[in-house]
Design an enzyme around this catalytic site. Structure first.
Site, short mmCIF file in Angstrom:
data_model
loop_
_atom_site.label_atom_id
_atom_site.label_comp_id
_atom_site.label_asym_id
_atom_site.label_seq_id
_atom_site.Cartn_x
_atom_site.Cartn_y
_atom_site.Cartn_z
CG MET A 21 2.31 0.30 -9.33
SD MET A 21 1.42 1.33 -10.73
CE MET A 21 -0.09 0.65 -10.55
N GLY A 67 -1.00 -7.46 -10.27
CA GLY A 67 -0.31 -6.54 -11.10
C GLY A 67 1.35 -6.78 -11.03
CB ALA A 124 -1.07 0.10 1.19
CG HIS A 152 9.81 0.13 -17.31
ND1 HIS A 152 9.83 -0.22 -18.41
CD2 HIS A 152 8.76 0.36 -17.10
CE1 HIS A 152 8.68 -0.77 -18.69
NE2 HIS A 152 7.82 -0.33 -17.88
CE LYS A 157 9.79 -3.43 -15.33
NZ LYS A 157 8.61 -4.01 -14.55
P1 NAD Z 1 7.37 -0.65 -5.26
O1 NAD Z 1 8.94 -1.13 -4.83
O2 NAD Z 1 7.30 0.88 -5.14
O3 NAD Z 1 6.23 -1.30 -4.16
C1 NAD Z 1 6.26 -2.44 -3.74
C2 NAD Z 1 5.77 -2.42 -2.48
O4 NAD Z 1 5.46 -3.43 -1.87
C3 NAD Z 1 6.77 -1.68 -1.28
O5 NAD Z 1 6.05 -0.44 -0.65
C4 NAD Z 1 7.02 -2.73 -0.57
O6 NAD Z 1 7.42 -2.20 0.89
C5 NAD Z 1 6.06 -3.39 -0.51
N1 NAD Z 1 6.01 -4.79 0.05
C6 NAD Z 1 7.35 -5.59 0.24
N2 NAD Z 1 7.26 -6.78 0.93
C7 NAD Z 1 6.04 -6.73 1.32
C8 NAD Z 1 5.13 -7.67 2.00
N3 NAD Z 1 5.68 -8.81 2.51
N4 NAD Z 1 3.80 -7.62 2.13
C9 NAD Z 1 3.17 -6.33 1.61
N5 NAD Z 1 3.76 -5.23 0.86
C10 NAD Z 1 5.04 -5.59 0.70
O7 NAD Z 1 7.14 -1.09 -6.73
P2 NAD Z 1 6.11 -0.56 -7.62
O8 NAD Z 1 6.83 0.36 -8.60
O9 NAD Z 1 4.83 -0.16 -7.09
O10 NAD Z 1 5.92 -1.90 -8.73
C11 NAD Z 1 5.45 -2.93 -7.87
C12 NAD Z 1 5.34 -4.13 -9.02
O11 NAD Z 1 4.09 -3.88 -10.06
C13 NAD Z 1 6.43 -4.33 -9.84
O12 NAD Z 1 6.48 -5.67 -10.30
C14 NAD Z 1 6.00 -3.60 -11.13
O13 NAD Z 1 6.73 -4.05 -12.39
C15 NAD Z 1 4.56 -3.99 -11.32
N6 NAD Z 1 3.78 -2.85 -11.96
C16 NAD Z 1 2.82 -3.39 -12.86
C17 NAD Z 1 1.95 -2.57 -13.59
C18 NAD Z 1 0.82 -3.12 -14.19
O14 NAD Z 1 -0.12 -2.37 -14.90
N7 NAD Z 1 0.57 -4.67 -14.10
C19 NAD Z 1 2.25 -1.33 -13.48
C20 NAD Z 1 3.28 -0.93 -12.81
C21 NAD Z 1 4.03 -1.58 -12.13
#
Ligand code: NAD
Length: 264
Positions: free
Chosen positions: A19, A97, A15, A154, A158
Protein backbone atom coordinates in the site's frame (compact mmCIF):
# COMPACT_ATOMS: atom_id res chain seq x y z
CA UNK A 1 -2.75 37.74 -8.36
CA UNK A 2 -3.66 35.21 -5.64
CA UNK A 3 -0.86 33.40 -3.87
CA UNK A 4 -0.61 29.65 -4.58
CA UNK A 5 -0.44 27.65 -1.32
CA UNK A 6 2.60 25.40 -1.15
CA UNK A 7 1.78 21.68 -0.99
CA UNK A 8 1.49 20.03 2.42
CA UNK A 9 4.22 17.53 3.29
CA UNK A 10 3.15 13.90 3.59
CA UNK A 11 4.79 11.19 5.69
CA UNK A 12 4.15 7.74 4.20
CA UNK A 13 4.44 5.11 6.93
CA UNK A 14 5.35 1.71 5.49
CA UNK A 15 6.52 3.49 2.34
CA UNK A 16 7.93 0.35 0.69
CA UNK A 17 4.97 -1.92 1.44
CA UNK A 18 2.27 -2.86 -1.07
CA UNK A 19 0.00 0.00 0.00
CA UNK A 20 2.86 2.41 0.75
CA UNK A 21 4.04 2.13 -2.86
CA UNK A 22 0.48 2.66 -4.16
CA UNK A 23 0.07 5.73 -1.91
CA UNK A 24 3.34 7.23 -3.21
CA UNK A 25 2.12 6.71 -6.78
CA UNK A 26 -1.27 8.30 -5.95
CA UNK A 27 0.43 11.34 -4.42
CA UNK A 28 1.67 12.27 -7.90
CA UNK A 29 -1.98 13.08 -8.82
CA UNK A 30 -2.72 15.33 -5.80
CA UNK A 31 -1.20 18.77 -6.24
CA UNK A 32 -2.02 19.93 -2.70
CA UNK A 33 0.27 17.23 -1.24
CA UNK A 34 3.87 16.17 -1.72
CA UNK A 35 5.92 13.28 -0.32
CA UNK A 36 8.12 14.75 2.43
CA UNK A 37 9.20 11.70 4.49
CA UNK A 38 9.12 7.91 4.23
CA UNK A 39 9.21 5.58 7.23
CA UNK A 40 10.08 1.91 6.99
CA UNK A 41 11.04 -0.90 9.36
CA UNK A 42 14.62 -0.61 10.63
CA UNK A 43 15.47 -4.05 9.18
CA UNK A 44 13.99 -3.33 5.73
CA UNK A 45 16.64 -4.11 3.07
CA UNK A 46 15.91 -0.84 1.24
CA UNK A 47 16.50 1.42 4.28
CA UNK A 48 18.28 4.55 3.05
CA UNK A 49 16.89 4.27 -0.50
CA UNK A 50 16.17 7.58 -2.24
CA UNK A 51 12.53 7.99 -3.36
CA UNK A 52 10.53 10.72 -5.16
CA UNK A 53 11.53 14.34 -4.45
CA UNK A 54 14.83 13.10 -2.97
CA UNK A 55 13.10 11.70 0.13
CA UNK A 56 15.30 9.09 1.85
CA UNK A 57 13.70 6.07 3.54
CA UNK A 58 14.28 6.22 7.30
CA UNK A 59 13.32 4.52 10.56
CA UNK A 60 13.83 7.72 12.57
CA UNK A 61 10.24 8.52 13.55
CA UNK A 62 10.95 11.90 15.17
CA UNK A 63 12.93 13.17 12.17
CA UNK A 64 10.28 11.93 9.71
CA UNK A 65 7.38 13.46 11.65
CA UNK A 66 9.19 16.81 11.86
CA UNK A 67 9.15 17.07 8.03
CA UNK A 68 5.38 16.68 7.63
CA UNK A 69 1.87 18.08 7.96
CA UNK A 70 -0.02 14.81 7.51
CA UNK A 71 0.79 11.08 7.68
CA UNK A 72 -0.67 8.21 5.64
CA UNK A 73 -0.16 4.83 7.27
CA UNK A 74 -0.75 1.28 5.99
CA UNK A 75 1.36 -0.96 8.24
CA UNK A 76 0.53 -3.00 11.36
CA UNK A 77 -1.49 -2.03 14.46
CA UNK A 78 1.58 -1.61 16.71
CA UNK A 79 3.40 0.58 14.18
CA UNK A 80 0.26 2.64 13.54
CA UNK A 81 -0.29 3.34 17.24
CA UNK A 82 3.35 4.27 17.88
CA UNK A 83 3.60 6.54 14.83
CA UNK A 84 0.23 8.19 15.40
CA UNK A 85 1.31 8.97 18.97
CA UNK A 86 4.44 10.68 17.66
CA UNK A 87 2.30 12.62 15.16
CA UNK A 88 -0.14 13.69 17.88
CA UNK A 89 2.82 15.13 19.80
CA UNK A 90 3.84 17.17 16.76
CA UNK A 91 0.37 18.26 15.56
CA UNK A 92 0.59 16.14 12.39
CA UNK A 93 -2.78 14.95 10.99
CA UNK A 94 -3.23 11.19 10.52
CA UNK A 95 -4.80 8.92 7.89
CA UNK A 96 -4.77 5.35 9.21
CA UNK A 97 -5.58 2.50 6.83
CA UNK A 98 -4.08 -0.37 8.84
CA UNK A 99 -6.57 -3.13 9.63
CA UNK A 100 -6.63 -5.77 12.36
CA UNK A 101 -6.64 -3.29 15.28
CA UNK A 102 -8.13 -4.67 18.50
CA UNK A 103 -10.95 -2.68 20.11
CA UNK A 104 -8.45 -1.29 22.65
CA UNK A 105 -6.01 -0.29 19.88
CA UNK A 106 -8.78 1.39 17.88
CA UNK A 107 -9.91 3.28 21.00
CA UNK A 108 -6.32 4.36 21.76
CA UNK A 109 -5.95 5.67 18.20
CA UNK A 110 -9.30 7.48 18.35
CA UNK A 111 -8.27 9.10 21.65
CA UNK A 112 -5.51 10.91 19.74
CA UNK A 113 -8.33 12.70 17.92
CA UNK A 114 -8.40 15.05 20.92
CA UNK A 115 -5.07 16.44 19.65
CA UNK A 116 -4.99 15.95 15.86
CA UNK A 117 -7.47 15.37 13.02
CA UNK A 118 -7.65 11.64 12.17
CA UNK A 119 -9.40 9.54 9.56
CA UNK A 120 -9.31 5.83 10.34
CA UNK A 121 -10.93 3.40 7.89
CA UNK A 122 -10.72 -0.29 7.08
CA UNK A 123 -11.28 0.61 3.45
CA UNK A 124 -10.55 3.82 1.55
CA UNK A 125 -12.26 2.79 -1.70
CA UNK A 126 -15.16 5.02 -2.78
CA UNK A 127 -16.97 2.00 -4.24
CA UNK A 128 -16.56 -0.07 -1.06
CA UNK A 129 -17.86 2.79 1.05
CA UNK A 130 -20.81 2.99 -1.33
CA UNK A 131 -21.27 -0.77 -0.80
CA UNK A 132 -21.36 -0.18 2.98
CA UNK A 133 -24.13 2.36 2.42
CA UNK A 134 -26.08 0.00 0.12
CA UNK A 135 -25.73 -2.89 2.58
CA UNK A 136 -27.09 -0.76 5.43
CA UNK A 137 -30.09 0.20 3.24
CA UNK A 138 -30.72 -3.42 2.17
CA UNK A 139 -30.49 -4.70 5.76
CA UNK A 140 -32.98 -2.06 6.91
CA UNK A 141 -35.48 -3.04 4.24
CA UNK A 142 -35.07 -6.83 4.42
CA UNK A 143 -34.87 -7.12 8.23
CA UNK A 144 -33.86 -10.27 10.08
CA UNK A 145 -36.14 -12.52 7.98
CA UNK A 146 -33.14 -12.64 5.63
CA UNK A 147 -30.00 -14.33 6.98
CA UNK A 148 -26.90 -12.21 6.37
CA UNK A 149 -23.63 -13.86 5.30
CA UNK A 150 -20.39 -12.21 4.19
CA UNK A 151 -17.63 -13.90 2.18
CA UNK A 152 -14.28 -12.17 1.63
CA UNK A 153 -11.25 -13.20 -0.45
CA UNK A 154 -7.76 -11.68 -0.13
CA UNK A 155 -4.16 -12.39 -1.15
CA UNK A 156 -2.21 -15.11 0.66
CA UNK A 157 0.03 -12.63 2.57
CA UNK A 158 -2.80 -10.83 4.37
CA UNK A 159 -2.15 -10.98 8.13
CA UNK A 160 -5.60 -10.40 9.65
CA UNK A 161 -8.89 -12.26 9.19
CA UNK A 162 -11.67 -11.58 8.65
CA UNK A 163 -10.83 -8.40 6.75
CA UNK A 164 -11.52 -5.03 8.35
CA UNK A 165 -13.88 -4.35 5.45
CA UNK A 166 -15.88 -7.54 6.16
CA UNK A 167 -16.21 -6.41 9.80
CA UNK A 168 -17.34 -2.95 8.63
CA UNK A 169 -19.95 -4.58 6.37
CA UNK A 170 -21.18 -6.69 9.32
CA UNK A 171 -21.53 -3.49 11.36
CA UNK A 172 -23.52 -1.91 8.52
CA UNK A 173 -25.91 -4.91 8.48
CA UNK A 174 -26.45 -4.59 12.24
CA UNK A 175 -26.90 -0.80 11.94
CA UNK A 176 -29.53 -1.31 9.23
CA UNK A 177 -31.42 -4.11 11.00
CA UNK A 178 -31.53 -3.14 14.65
CA UNK A 179 -28.81 -0.66 15.52
CA UNK A 180 -27.49 -3.16 18.10
CA UNK A 181 -24.38 -5.22 17.40
CA UNK A 182 -25.08 -8.83 16.38
CA UNK A 183 -22.99 -11.96 17.08
CA UNK A 184 -20.59 -12.91 14.29
CA UNK A 185 -20.18 -16.55 13.24
CA UNK A 186 -16.57 -16.74 12.04
CA UNK A 187 -16.30 -20.50 11.43
CA UNK A 188 -18.51 -23.54 11.00
CA UNK A 189 -17.30 -27.11 11.42
CA UNK A 190 -18.74 -30.27 12.95
CA UNK A 191 -22.15 -30.57 14.66
CA UNK A 192 -22.98 -26.89 14.79
CA UNK A 193 -26.78 -27.14 14.93
CA UNK A 194 -29.21 -24.71 13.33
CA UNK A 195 -28.05 -21.25 12.34
CA UNK A 196 -28.69 -18.80 15.21
CA UNK A 197 -31.12 -16.10 14.10
CA UNK A 198 -29.91 -12.48 14.27
CA UNK A 199 -26.32 -13.55 13.67
CA UNK A 200 -24.02 -12.60 10.81
CA UNK A 201 -21.77 -15.19 9.17
CA UNK A 202 -18.32 -13.98 8.04
CA UNK A 203 -16.03 -16.34 6.13
CA UNK A 204 -12.47 -15.50 4.99
CA UNK A 205 -10.78 -17.07 1.93
CA UNK A 206 -7.05 -16.54 1.22
CA UNK A 207 -4.95 -17.10 -1.89
CA UNK A 208 -2.77 -15.70 -4.63
CA UNK A 209 -2.46 -11.96 -5.14
CA UNK A 210 -6.14 -10.98 -4.86
CA UNK A 211 -6.47 -7.36 -3.64
CA UNK A 212 -9.90 -7.95 -2.12
CA UNK A 213 -13.41 -9.23 -2.88
CA UNK A 214 -16.43 -8.90 -0.62
CA UNK A 215 -19.83 -10.51 -1.15
CA UNK A 216 -22.74 -9.75 1.16
CA UNK A 217 -25.65 -12.21 0.88
CA UNK A 218 -29.13 -11.67 2.24
CA UNK A 219 -30.57 -15.19 2.14
CA UNK A 220 -34.34 -15.49 2.35
CA UNK A 221 -36.96 -18.14 1.63
CA UNK A 222 -36.67 -18.94 -2.07
CA UNK A 223 -34.65 -15.82 -2.92
CA UNK A 224 -31.22 -14.33 -2.27
CA UNK A 225 -29.85 -10.82 -2.73
CA UNK A 226 -26.09 -10.48 -3.27
CA UNK A 227 -24.08 -7.27 -3.22
CA UNK A 228 -20.51 -7.66 -4.44
CA UNK A 229 -17.35 -5.56 -4.69
CA UNK A 230 -14.29 -6.89 -6.53
CA UNK A 231 -10.98 -5.12 -6.50
CA UNK A 232 -8.19 -5.81 -8.99
CA UNK A 233 -5.69 -3.12 -7.90
CA UNK A 234 -4.67 -1.20 -4.76
CA UNK A 235 -4.84 2.13 -6.60
CA UNK A 236 -8.36 3.05 -5.45
CA UNK A 237 -7.51 2.42 -1.78
CA UNK A 238 -4.45 4.63 -2.19
CA UNK A 239 -6.40 7.33 -4.04
CA UNK A 240 -9.00 7.42 -1.25
CA UNK A 241 -6.33 7.70 1.45
CA UNK A 242 -4.61 10.53 -0.43
CA UNK A 243 -7.98 12.23 -0.85
CA UNK A 244 -8.55 11.90 2.92
CA UNK A 245 -5.11 13.42 3.63
CA UNK A 246 -5.90 16.40 1.39
CA UNK A 247 -9.37 16.73 2.96
CA UNK A 248 -7.88 16.87 6.49
CA UNK A 249 -6.00 20.09 5.68
CA UNK A 250 -7.03 22.80 8.13
CA UNK A 251 -9.51 20.59 10.04
CA UNK A 252 -9.77 20.88 13.79
CA UNK A 253 -8.71 17.86 15.89
CA UNK A 254 -11.23 15.02 15.89
CA UNK A 255 -11.93 11.57 14.46
CA UNK A 256 -13.53 11.94 11.05
CA UNK A 257 -15.30 9.18 9.10
CA UNK A 258 -14.23 8.17 5.62
CA UNK A 259 -17.88 8.70 4.64
CA UNK A 260 -17.36 12.40 5.51
CA UNK A 261 -14.39 12.52 3.13
CA UNK A 262 -16.49 11.07 0.29
CA UNK A 263 -19.63 13.04 1.22
CA UNK A 264 -21.66 9.80 1.52
P1 NAD B 1 2.72 -4.74 3.53
O1 NAD B 1 3.23 -5.80 4.45
O2 NAD B 1 2.98 -4.89 2.07
O3 NAD B 1 3.26 -3.30 3.98
C1 NAD B 1 3.48 -2.91 5.31
C2 NAD B 1 4.81 -2.17 5.35
O4 NAD B 1 5.01 -1.67 6.66
C3 NAD B 1 6.00 -3.08 5.02
O5 NAD B 1 6.79 -2.51 3.98
C4 NAD B 1 6.77 -3.12 6.34
O6 NAD B 1 8.18 -3.24 6.16
C5 NAD B 1 6.39 -1.76 6.92
N1 NAD B 1 6.73 -1.64 8.33
C6 NAD B 1 6.88 -2.63 9.27
N2 NAD B 1 7.30 -2.11 10.42
C7 NAD B 1 7.44 -0.78 10.24
C8 NAD B 1 7.85 0.30 11.07
N3 NAD B 1 8.23 0.10 12.35
N4 NAD B 1 7.87 1.54 10.56
C9 NAD B 1 7.51 1.77 9.27
N5 NAD B 1 7.12 0.78 8.42
C10 NAD B 1 7.09 -0.47 8.91
O7 NAD B 1 1.16 -4.67 3.81
P2 NAD B 1 0.02 -3.98 2.90
O8 NAD B 1 -0.57 -5.01 2.00
O9 NAD B 1 0.55 -2.71 2.32
O10 NAD B 1 -1.09 -3.69 4.01
C11 NAD B 1 -0.80 -2.88 5.14
C12 NAD B 1 -2.07 -2.72 5.97
O11 NAD B 1 -3.02 -1.96 5.22
C13 NAD B 1 -2.78 -4.02 6.35
O12 NAD B 1 -3.32 -3.87 7.64
C14 NAD B 1 -3.90 -4.11 5.32
O13 NAD B 1 -5.00 -4.89 5.75
C15 NAD B 1 -4.27 -2.65 5.21
N6 NAD B 1 -5.01 -2.25 4.01
C16 NAD B 1 -5.96 -1.32 4.20
C17 NAD B 1 -6.66 -0.83 3.11
C18 NAD B 1 -7.66 0.28 3.33
O14 NAD B 1 -8.26 0.78 2.35
N7 NAD B 1 -7.85 0.74 4.58
C19 NAD B 1 -6.39 -1.31 1.82
C20 NAD B 1 -5.40 -2.27 1.68
C21 NAD B 1 -4.69 -2.73 2.78
Amino acid sequence: MSAVASPRGVLVVGALGRMGRAVRAALAHERSLVLAAALEAKEHPEQGARLEHGVVVTHDVAAAVAQCDVAIDFTTPAVTLATANACAGAGVAYVAGTTGLSRAEADALDALGARIPIVRAANFSLAVNTLVWLVRQAAQRLGSAFDAEIVELHHAAKRDAPSGTALRLAEAIAEGRSGASEPLVLERAGEIGARPTASIGVQALRGGDNTGEHTVMFIGQGERLELVHRSSTRDHFAAGAVRAAAWLAGRTPGVYRVEDVFGL
